[in-house]
Design a protein around this motif. Structure first.
Motif, PDB file in Angstrom:
ATOM      1  N   TRP A   1       3.347  12.903   1.704  1.00 41.98           N
ATOM      2  CA  TRP A   1       2.000  12.811   2.281  1.00 41.98           C
ATOM      3  C   TRP A   1       2.004  13.273   3.733  1.00 41.98           C
ATOM      4  O   TRP A   1       1.156  14.076   4.154  1.00 41.98           O
ATOM      5  CB  TRP A   1       1.535  11.365   2.147  1.00 41.98           C
TER       6      TRP A   1
ATOM      7  N   THR B   1      -7.732  10.087 -12.190  1.00 40.64           N
ATOM      8  CA  THR B   1      -6.476   9.573 -11.633  1.00 40.64           C
ATOM      9  C   THR B   1      -6.343   8.068 -11.843  1.00 40.64           C
ATOM     10  O   THR B   1      -5.242   7.583 -12.141  1.00 40.64           O
ATOM     11  CB  THR B   1      -6.379   9.906 -10.139  1.00 40.64           C
ATOM     12  N   THR B   2      -7.424   7.319 -11.728  1.00 42.71           N
ATOM     13  CA  THR B   2      -7.309   5.873 -11.951  1.00 42.71           C
ATOM     14  C   THR B   2      -7.169   5.541 -13.427  1.00 42.71           C
ATOM     15  O   THR B   2      -6.673   4.465 -13.783  1.00 42.71           O
ATOM     16  CB  THR B   2      -8.531   5.126 -11.374  1.00 42.71           C
TER      17      THR B   2
ATOM     18  N   LYS C   1      -4.572   1.165 -10.192  1.00 37.98           N
ATOM     19  CA  LYS C   1      -4.871   2.315  -9.340  1.00 37.98           C
ATOM     20  C   LYS C   1      -6.327   2.219  -8.893  1.00 37.98           C
ATOM     21  O   LYS C   1      -7.219   1.973  -9.718  1.00 37.98           O
ATOM     22  CB  LYS C   1      -4.638   3.628 -10.087  1.00 37.98           C
TER      23      LYS C   1
ATOM     24  N   SER D   1       0.634   4.344   0.198  1.00 41.63           N
ATOM     25  CA  SER D   1       0.071   3.785   1.418  1.00 41.63           C
ATOM     26  C   SER D   1       1.137   2.955   2.118  1.00 41.63           C
ATOM     27  O   SER D   1       2.074   2.448   1.487  1.00 41.63           O
ATOM     28  CB  SER D   1      -1.148   2.920   1.115  1.00 41.63           C
TER      29      SER D   1
ATOM     30  N   HIS E   1      -5.008  15.782  -3.688  1.00 42.66           N
ATOM     31  CA  HIS E   1      -5.571  14.883  -4.696  1.00 42.66           C
ATOM     32  C   HIS E   1      -6.561  15.659  -5.569  1.00 42.66           C
ATOM     33  O   HIS E   1      -7.328  16.484  -5.067  1.00 42.66           O
ATOM     34  CB  HIS E   1      -6.278  13.714  -4.012  1.00 42.66           C
TER      35      HIS E   1
ATOM     36  N   HIS F   1      -4.696   5.214   1.452  1.00 44.01           N
ATOM     37  CA  HIS F   1      -4.343   6.632   1.523  1.00 44.01           C
ATOM     38  C   HIS F   1      -5.650   7.407   1.719  1.00 44.01           C
ATOM     39  O   HIS F   1      -6.385   7.677   0.757  1.00 44.01           O
ATOM     40  CB  HIS F   1      -3.646   7.045   0.227  1.00 44.01           C
TER      41      HIS F   1
ATOM     42  N   TRP G   1     -10.829   7.206  -0.145  1.00 50.69           N
ATOM     43  CA  TRP G   1      -9.403   6.951  -0.135  1.00 50.69           C
ATOM     44  C   TRP G   1      -8.945   6.512  -1.522  1.00 50.69           C
ATOM     45  O   TRP G   1      -9.761   6.234  -2.408  1.00 50.69           O
ATOM     46  CB  TRP G   1      -9.056   5.855   0.886  1.00 50.69           C
ATOM     47  N   CYS G   2      -7.641   6.449  -1.695  1.00 50.72           N
ATOM     48  CA  CYS G   2      -7.065   5.918  -2.935  1.00 50.72           C
ATOM     49  C   CYS G   2      -5.897   5.032  -2.558  1.00 50.72           C
ATOM     50  O   CYS G   2      -5.408   5.057  -1.421  1.00 50.72           O
ATOM     51  CB  CYS G   2      -6.637   7.035  -3.884  1.00 50.72           C
ATOM     52  N   GLN G   3      -5.435   4.246  -3.511  1.00 48.06           N
ATOM     53  CA  GLN G   3      -4.287   3.373  -3.266  1.00 48.06           C
ATOM     54  C   GLN G   3      -3.825   2.773  -4.590  1.00 48.06           C
ATOM     55  O   GLN G   3      -4.570   2.741  -5.576  1.00 48.06           O
ATOM     56  CB  GLN G   3      -4.638   2.251  -2.280  1.00 48.06           C
TER      57      GLN G   3
ATOM     58  N   CYS H   1      -1.046   8.536  -4.108  1.00 51.34           N
ATOM     59  CA  CYS H   1      -1.907   7.547  -3.460  1.00 51.34           C
ATOM     60  C   CYS H   1      -1.069   6.507  -2.731  1.00 51.34           C
ATOM     61  O   CYS H   1      -1.447   5.329  -2.620  1.00 51.34           O
ATOM     62  CB  CYS H   1      -2.821   6.885  -4.480  1.00 51.34           C
TER      63      CYS H   1
ATOM     64  N   PHE I   1      -9.582   3.856  -6.371  1.00 54.81           N
ATOM     65  CA  PHE I   1     -10.160   5.024  -5.698  1.00 54.81           C
ATOM     66  C   PHE I   1     -11.531   4.625  -5.182  1.00 54.81           C
ATOM     67  O   PHE I   1     -12.333   4.023  -5.924  1.00 54.81           O
ATOM     68  CB  PHE I   1     -10.289   6.189  -6.686  1.00 54.81           C
TER      69      PHE I   1
END
Length: 704
Positions: A698, A608-609, A580, A619, A509, A537, A572-574, A617, A582
């Protein structure tokens, strides 16, 4: 008949005795008047004239005192040196002196004023250690005393001290626990923190040291201490680890209990120890040596590792001791030296960033609070503004408690306004109830995310909204804050901070690619209402062993902290709610926002978001929700959905057990199922395959 003058005169004139009496009375009156006047004049001559100020009864006016230096030289409003008390006052007849008291008014110390001016100033140097309520007042020339005022003067010039009770004459056994006793000279500022700890020159987490983890021989253990005032010192203890027959017996029991020594081998070793000790006590050093050599042979049956090497080393030490072959011992003892305490970081002066029309994208910082307010918020805003300048994105702020920088009205009142921002940073926006209105603002934010918006949660963003009041937000943030361990004020501007080792779980990431596999931080460490690993994630996690017995958290050194049962994601991110997300739950300590490595984490979350950089990201929750939605919509056949669910369960359970090699084949089976035309709608199958491939990638990265 004519009047007879003679007879008339005789009748009116007094007789001779009467005339004499009247004259004496007149004389007496004159003498009385003369003596009274004389007495008055005599009294007047003896009594000085009464000046007008002798009737003055109004006390002086005493002003609010100031201190020099005006700002404390230490942390937490403590001074680390003498403080000058500056007093001033006025009085119509003149101020004769000022007075101050260091003991609650039991005694006052005079500060004379020359010339008794009607407006006067004076100063006094305060050196008394501790938190002193200094009373001060003024006295005028008529003796009138002003009502006292008071000011708190906190002085601590002495650094805390350390000692090691378990070490005697520089020696300690092989089964001891080394916990430094930390004291702050009374009266001091207290809150002693271990800023750094070094074992044999290597930086280590501030934890109790088990001497069984050390080799026999000489070692050093150093602690860098600071108190709440930031008075600081470093103490280095040089000591020698020794062993004994009793220590070896204790070590055998520990290793057997831990499973590192088989029980039957442990019993044989203990028998050898008991036999060797009896022979040594009887004075048979040679025979005891022979038995100990046999002990070494038995220990060779233990699998290679620390248990075997420790027991063999201890036996050989005892052999050398019995035969007077131990090497000469070096000098031991405790040495202290001055050290620098935590630095004070003042709040920045905030101003809006001018909007650049050619900026790549727009970011909103939302830091409004309706509950506890973190003191790092201004520093976070300034740091993200700096990122915006360096990386060409605009930054707006909404926080009515930051009037110099905030937008005038809430952008959450309008979905169209929110859509101007590519991502929104929720910056420690603590609130119970939350800082977004449930009717007028929360629906707009949910709609914003559903339409592809971005969310970056920093630290107290996980403490926004009451648990259960907005479940959607809890899932977006990843979990709600429940509590955190206590810390020590010796860290300066973070009384709840402690050391912890951070594990970088995913280096692919952009937020974490620059970080080492393991690194140390000092921060406030949240616990949560759930273990979110299966839902998000995970990028970073905490090694709970690095702080569960922290020397800086109450009595944790002897009573371990209750944390998250050994699995503790912290960033984490998802992909959630259509957008998106984070979350980085680190970030309480304001110093972090002046650390480039930490700010790179925040930048990676923003980029990223905001869809400016790619990141995996994926999950397991996201894919599970996809399968169930496709099942309900008829986009996957029931058999295909059942098979995908079963494979996903295997992959998720394997991931949670850190058995990534088992997760990968299960995810491959989902990809194969999605590539089968018979499984359902083409678009649904394509998205399922994409998500399964991301999960597989991942797991492959984790497996490396």
């Amino acid at each position: 008949m004519p009047t007879n003058p003679g007879s008339s005169a005789r009748a009116s004139a007094p007789s001779a005795p009467a005339c004499i009496a009247a004259g004496e009375k007149t004389l007496m009156r004159r003498r009385f008047r003369t003596s009274a006047v004389a007495a008055f004049l005599t009294a007047a001559a003896l009594t000085p004239a009464t000046p007008s100020w002798a009737q003055e009864t109004t006390p002086p006016t005493i002003n609010v005192a100031t201190l020099s230096p005006s700002a404390p030289t230490g942390q937490n409003n403590w001074y680390t040196g003498p403080v000058t008390l500056n007093v001033s006052g006025t009085d119509d007849v003149g101020i004769a002196k000022f007075q101050y008291s260091l003991n609650g008014g039991a005694a006052y110390i005079d500060v004379p004023v020359e010339g008794a001016p009607t407006s006067a100033t004076a100063s006094a140097v305060i050196t008394q250690e501790g938190n002193t309520s200094v009373r001060y007042r003024a006295v005028d020339t008529a003796g009138n005393v002003a009502a006292f005022r008071s000011v708190s003067v906190r002085i601590d010039t002495r650094a805390p001290a350390a000692s090691y009770p378990a070490i005697t004459d520089g020696h300690v056994g092989h089964v001891a626990t080394l916990i430094p006793t930390r004291t702050d000279p009374t009266p001091g500022s207290g809150g002693v923190a271990v800023l750094n700890m070094y074992l044999d020159g290597k930086l280590v987490p501030p934890l109790p040291v088990q001497t069984s983890d050390l080799s026999l021989g000489v070692h050093t253990l150093a602690v860098h201490l600071s108190d709440a005032a930031s008075s600081s010192a470093k103490y280095t203890q040089t000591f020698i680890v020794t062993t004994s027959f009793a220590d070896v017996g204790t070590l055998i029991t520990r290793f057997v209990t831990a499973g590192s020594v088989p029980a039957e081998v442990g019993a044989a070793l203990q028998a050898k120890v008991d036999q060797a000790k009896a022979l040594a006590d009887a004075g048979s050093a040679n025979r005891a040596t022979q038995v100990l050599n046999g002990f070494v042979s038995v220990a060779g049956r233990i699998p290679p590792g620390s248990a075997r090497s420790t027991l063999v080393g201890d036996a050989r030490y005892l052999i050398d001791q019995l035969n007077d072959r131990l090497a000469p011992e070096p000098a031991t003892g405790l040495k202290s030296e001055p050290a620098e305490g935590p630095k004070f970081i003042p709040d920045p002066v905030l101003a809006p960033l001018p909007h650049k029309p050619d900026a790549d994208y727009n970011v909103l910082i939302f830091s409004k609070t309706t509950g506890f307010r973190h003191d790092h918020i201004p520093h976070t805003v300034a740091a993200i503004q700096k990122l915006g300048i360096a990386n060409n994105f605009n930054v707006d702020v909404y926080d009515p408690q930051l009037p110099t920088v905030t937008l005038p009205t809430s952008p959450f009142l309008s979905l169209d306004t929110l859509k101007q921002y590519d991502t929104i940073v929720f910056e420690s926006n603590v609130g119970h109830p939350g800082p977004l209105n449930a009717t007028t603002e929360q629906p707009n934010f949910e709609a914003y995310m559903k339409q592809g918006g971005g969310y970056v949660g920093i630290h107290g963003a996980a403490d926004s909204f009451e648990v259960g009041t907005w479940p959607w937000y809890g899932d977006l943030a990843g979990g709600f804050f429940t509590n955190h361990p206590n810390g020590q004020n010796g860290f300066g501007q973070c009384g709840s901070c402690i050391h912890a080792e951070v594990v970088t779980e995913d280096k692919t990431h952009p937020a974490t690619a620059h970080l080492p596999a393991r690194w140390m931080t000092v921060d406030e460490l949240y616990n949560f209402d759930r273990n979110m690993r299966a839902d998000v994630h995970t990028l970073l996690s905490l090694n709970e062993d690095s702080y569960q017995r922290s020397l800086n958290s109450g009595n944790a050194a002897t009573t371990p902290l209750r944390l998250m049962n050994g699995d503790h994601p912290i960033a984490w991110c998802q992909n959630w709610g259509g957008g998106k997300a984070f979350s980085n739950i680190l970030g309480h300590f304001r110093t972090l926002y002046y650390d480039d490595a930490f700010m790179q984490i925040i930048l990676g979350g923003i980029e990223t978001t905001a869809d400016r950089r790619d990141a995996n990201c994926s999950s397991y929750r996201e894919t599970n929700l996809l399968i169930e939605a496709d099942r309900a919509a008829g986009l996957l056949t029931a058999d295909a959905a059942d098979a995908a669910d079963a494979a996903l369960d295997i992959a998720r359970d394997s991931y949670l057990a850190t058995n990534y090699t088992t997760a990968i084949p299960a995810l491959n089976s989902i990809v194969a199922l999605a590539n089968d035309n018979a499984s359902g709608d083409a678009a649904a199958r394509s998205e399922l395959a994409r998500q399964a491939r991301e999960l597989r990638e991942w797991m492959q990265n984790l497996n490396r």
